[in-house]
Design a protein around this motif. Structure first.
Motif, mmCIF file in Angstrom:
data_model
loop_
_atom_site.group_PDB
_atom_site.id
_atom_site.type_symbol
_atom_site.label_atom_id
_atom_site.label_comp_id
_atom_site.label_asym_id
_atom_site.label_seq_id
_atom_site.Cartn_x
_atom_site.Cartn_y
_atom_site.Cartn_z
ATOM 1 N N ILE A 1 0.859 -1.186 0.000
ATOM 2 C CA ILE A 1 0.000 0.000 0.000
ATOM 3 C C ILE A 1 0.891 1.230 0.000
ATOM 4 C CG2 ILE A 1 -1.957 1.168 1.086
ATOM 5 C CD1 ILE A 1 -2.575 -1.684 0.291
ATOM 6 N N ASN A 2 0.895 1.948 -1.114
ATOM 7 C CA ASN A 2 1.792 3.092 -1.292
ATOM 8 C C ASN A 2 1.066 4.415 -1.040
ATOM 9 O OD1 ASN A 2 4.296 4.243 -1.914
ATOM 10 N ND2 ASN A 2 3.761 4.488 -4.071
ATOM 11 N N LYS A 3 1.839 5.479 -0.987
ATOM 12 C CA LYS A 3 1.349 6.856 -0.794
ATOM 13 C C LYS A 3 0.639 7.039 0.540
ATOM 14 C CE LYS A 3 0.744 7.854 -5.741
ATOM 15 N NZ LYS A 3 -0.127 8.470 -6.754
ATOM 16 N N ILE A 4 1.120 6.374 1.578
ATOM 17 C CA ILE A 4 0.456 6.495 2.886
ATOM 18 C C ILE A 4 0.666 7.880 3.492
ATOM 19 C CG2 ILE A 4 0.567 4.019 3.353
ATOM 20 C CD1 ILE A 4 2.963 4.560 5.148
ATOM 21 N N ASP A 5 1.589 8.652 2.928
ATOM 22 C CA ASP A 5 1.791 10.023 3.406
ATOM 23 C C ASP A 5 0.620 10.933 3.053
ATOM 24 O OD1 ASP A 5 3.011 11.610 0.646
ATOM 25 O OD2 ASP A 5 3.153 9.433 0.746
ATOM 26 N N LEU A 6 -0.261 10.485 2.138
ATOM 27 C CA LEU A 6 -1.393 11.306 1.707
ATOM 28 C C LEU A 6 -2.675 11.025 2.501
ATOM 29 C CD1 LEU A 6 -0.998 11.047 -2.186
ATOM 30 C CD2 LEU A 6 -0.113 12.826 -0.653
ATOM 31 N N LEU A 7 -2.633 10.101 3.449
ATOM 32 C CA LEU A 7 -3.849 9.650 4.111
ATOM 33 C C LEU A 7 -4.260 10.546 5.267
ATOM 34 C CD1 LEU A 7 -3.150 5.797 4.246
ATOM 35 C CD2 LEU A 7 -4.102 7.179 2.382
ATOM 36 N N ASP A 8 -5.584 10.796 5.374
ATOM 37 C CA ASP A 8 -6.110 11.486 6.545
ATOM 38 C C ASP A 8 -6.555 10.441 7.567
ATOM 39 O OD1 ASP A 8 -8.620 10.490 5.767
ATOM 40 O OD2 ASP A 8 -9.188 12.354 4.756
ATOM 41 N N GLU A 9 -7.218 10.874 8.616
ATOM 42 C CA GLU A 9 -7.579 9.966 9.714
ATOM 43 C C GLU A 9 -8.528 8.864 9.253
ATOM 44 O OE1 GLU A 9 -9.597 10.269 14.155
ATOM 45 O OE2 GLU A 9 -8.625 12.031 13.281
ATOM 46 N N ASP A 10 -9.520 9.231 8.451
ATOM 47 C CA ASP A 10 -10.454 8.225 7.946
ATOM 48 C C ASP A 10 -9.750 7.234 7.021
ATOM 49 O OD1 ASP A 10 -12.565 9.321 9.329
ATOM 50 O OD2 ASP A 10 -13.254 10.552 7.635
ATOM 51 N N ASP A 11 -8.838 7.744 6.195
ATOM 52 C CA ASP A 11 -8.080 6.870 5.295
ATOM 53 C C ASP A 11 -7.211 5.894 6.086
ATOM 54 O OD1 ASP A 11 -9.096 8.218 3.052
ATOM 55 O OD2 ASP A 11 -7.467 9.691 3.108
ATOM 56 N N GLU A 12 -6.634 6.383 7.174
ATOM 57 C CA GLU A 12 -5.793 5.535 8.023
ATOM 58 C C GLU A 12 -6.606 4.376 8.596
ATOM 59 O OE1 GLU A 12 -2.653 5.452 8.921
ATOM 60 O OE2 GLU A 12 -1.755 7.387 8.421
ATOM 61 N N GLU A 13 -7.835 4.675 8.995
ATOM 62 C CA GLU A 13 -8.710 3.636 9.544
ATOM 63 C C GLU A 13 -9.013 2.577 8.486
ATOM 64 O OE1 GLU A 13 -13.155 3.317 11.603
ATOM 65 O OE2 GLU A 13 -12.085 5.235 11.594
ATOM 66 N N TYR A 14 -9.281 3.030 7.265
ATOM 67 C CA TYR A 14 -9.546 2.108 6.165
ATOM 68 C C TYR A 14 -8.303 1.288 5.842
ATOM 69 C CZ TYR A 14 -10.742 0.460 1.475
ATOM 70 O OH TYR A 14 -10.968 -0.326 0.379
ATOM 71 N N LEU A 15 -7.131 1.948 5.865
ATOM 72 C CA LEU A 15 -5.873 1.253 5.602
ATOM 73 C C LEU A 15 -5.660 0.116 6.591
ATOM 74 C CD1 LEU A 15 -3.009 0.930 4.374
ATOM 75 C CD2 LEU A 15 -2.249 2.717 5.951
ATOM 76 N N ASN A 16 -5.884 0.392 7.870
ATOM 77 C CA ASN A 16 -5.694 -0.635 8.895
ATOM 78 C C ASN A 16 -6.661 -1.801 8.701
ATOM 79 O OD1 ASN A 16 -3.624 0.801 10.147
ATOM 80 N ND2 ASN A 16 -5.044 1.930 11.464
ATOM 81 N N ALA A 17 -7.887 -1.488 8.312
ATOM 82 C CA ALA A 17 -8.875 -2.542 8.069
ATOM 83 C C ALA A 17 -8.454 -3.395 6.878
ATOM 84 C CB ALA A 17 -10.252 -1.929 7.824
ATOM 85 N N LEU A 18 -7.915 -2.729 5.849
ATOM 86 C CA LEU A 18 -7.471 -3.433 4.645
ATOM 87 C C LEU A 18 -6.308 -4.377 4.961
ATOM 88 C CD1 LEU A 18 -8.392 -3.164 1.618
ATOM 89 C CD2 LEU A 18 -6.343 -1.774 1.271
ATOM 90 N N VAL A 19 -5.352 -3.862 5.706
ATOM 91 C CA VAL A 19 -4.191 -4.668 6.084
ATOM 92 C C VAL A 19 -4.614 -5.841 6.961
ATOM 93 C CG1 VAL A 19 -2.035 -4.675 7.405
ATOM 94 C CG2 VAL A 19 -2.527 -2.795 5.827
ATOM 95 N N ASN A 20 -5.531 -5.598 7.895
ATOM 96 C CA ASN A 20 -6.019 -6.677 8.756
ATOM 97 C C ASN A 20 -6.711 -7.764 7.938
ATOM 98 O OD1 ASN A 20 -5.081 -5.498 11.103
ATOM 99 N ND2 ASN A 20 -7.004 -4.435 11.555
ATOM 100 N N LEU A 21 -7.507 -7.345 6.946
ATOM 101 C CA LEU A 21 -8.229 -8.302 6.110
ATOM 102 C C LEU A 21 -7.258 -9.218 5.369
ATOM 103 C CD1 LEU A 21 -10.608 -9.520 4.531
ATOM 104 C CD2 LEU A 21 -10.485 -7.536 2.982
ATOM 105 N N TYR A 22 -6.327 -8.627 4.628
ATOM 106 C CA TYR A 22 -5.451 -9.444 3.784
ATOM 107 C C TYR A 22 -4.389 -10.194 4.596
ATOM 108 C CZ TYR A 22 -7.820 -7.564 -0.233
ATOM 109 O OH TYR A 22 -8.797 -7.250 -1.152
ATOM 110 N N SER A 23 -3.980 -9.617 5.713
ATOM 111 C CA SER A 23 -3.044 -10.327 6.595
ATOM 112 C C SER A 23 -3.698 -11.568 7.185
ATOM 113 C CB SER A 23 -2.558 -9.412 7.720
ATOM 114 O OG SER A 23 -1.825 -8.315 7.209
#
Length: 310
Positions: A125-147
């Motif tokens: 998952i690239n460009k994590i420097d562009l994420l706001d708080e809501d995006d961060e929450e979605y990112l964590n959910a995505l990583v948890n799912l695929y992990s």
């Protein structure tokens, strides 16, 4: 003479021999690989044999058996596949949550294809420097799912350098395919991993929020003596091909595991009584997004469906 295909540029192939010399090669006659209907009979990563011509070029006359390869279906060719690369140790799918957003169906189709063709896949998952708080929450959910399914996930930023050292370590001593939508920052990540690489980078289209195509053909690069990467053109959709509907579930690890409890051995997990997969989806042991991606592959006869964002 024998060598590895480093670049596929239409009807020309840039082949490197064991002594490091490059030859521009053509294919001898109507070269086709038995049993494979593809737009490109030879792909980057293939080991080929060729004869040097009087002009100092090469004429490819045979190809060694591939240990694996990654394919996709071009959007305008329903009965042919396009071989992205061959003989790879791993495939890194570069995805982004914003600017642009990579759809889950695209991710799942890529991962399923890697499963089908015996290629280890890693989600970056690239460009994590562009994420706001809501995006961060979605990112964590995505990583948890695929992990939880068993896929390694890496968070990266070519801008801040986060995750770059980990990527470099993961690539060391391997042949790595990099793929993803246009604009997800593949070339920028390569430059971050290897500053001397000097890959072309593009700007994001503000109108469509998709990347400008900066890579026209797949190309292999040597980062060090035993570390090779294959950069590929950005794609909008990832069409699958030649998947038996009774086998598709095998390429989704969590669906395959749940299917062991299905009442019928030839269950398609769509309507059958006693289907353990449907039960697992209802009880949220299998994510709805993954199940929808599974259904979309079953429904690949509906042209263009894989281009949709879900």
């Amino acid at each position: 003479m024998k060598g590895i295909v480093f670049k596929n540029a239409g009807s020309l192939y840039n082949v490197r021999t064991e002594d490091g010399k490059f030859y521009m090669c053509h294919i001898k006659g109507n070269f086709r690989i038995k049993g494979i209907k593809s737009t490109n009979p030879i792909a980057v990563g293939d080991v080929v044999e060729f004869k040097e011509t009087d002009e100092g070029e090469g004429l490819i006359h045979s190809i060694e058996e591939r240990r694996n390869y990654v394919v996709r279906k071009p959007s305008n060719l329903s009965k042919q596949l396009h071989i992205i690369a061959a003989n790879v140790d791993q495939a890194l799918l570069i995805a982004t949550i914003v600017h642009p957003e990579t759809s889950l169906v695209f991710i799942d189709r890529f991962l399923a294809t890697c499963e089908a063709y015996n290629v280890k896949a890693i989600l970056v998952i690239n460009k994590i420097d562009l994420l706001d708080e809501d995006d961060e929450e979605y990112l964590n959910a995505l990583v948890n799912l695929y992990s939880s399914i068993g896929y390694k996930c890496v968070k990266t930023s070519a801008v801040t350098g986060e995750g770059v050292d980990l990527l470099k370590e993961m690539m060391q001593g391997k042949t790595t395919l990099l793929s993803g939508n246009s604009g997800v920052g593949k070339s920028s990540l390569i430059n971050a991993v290897c500053p001397d690489f000097n890959a072309k980078t593009g700007e994001i289209s503000a109108v469509h929020d998709t990347g400008m195509h900066t890579t026209t053909f797949s190309e292999m690069y040597e980062l060090s003596h035993d570390t090779l990467i294959i950069d590929t053109p950005g794609v909008k959709g990832f069409g699958t091909i030649d998947f038996d509907k009774y086998q598709v579930g095998h390429y989704f690890p969590e669906i395959f595991k749940a299917s062991e409890e299905c009442k019928f051995g030839n269950c398609t997990h769509t309507h059958e009584p006693g289907c353990a997969v449907l039960k697992a989806v209802e009880e949220h042991f299998i994510s709805e997004s993954r199940y929808n991606s599974y259904l979309s592959i079953l429904d690949d006869s509906e042209e263009g469906k894989y281009r949709e964002k879900l």
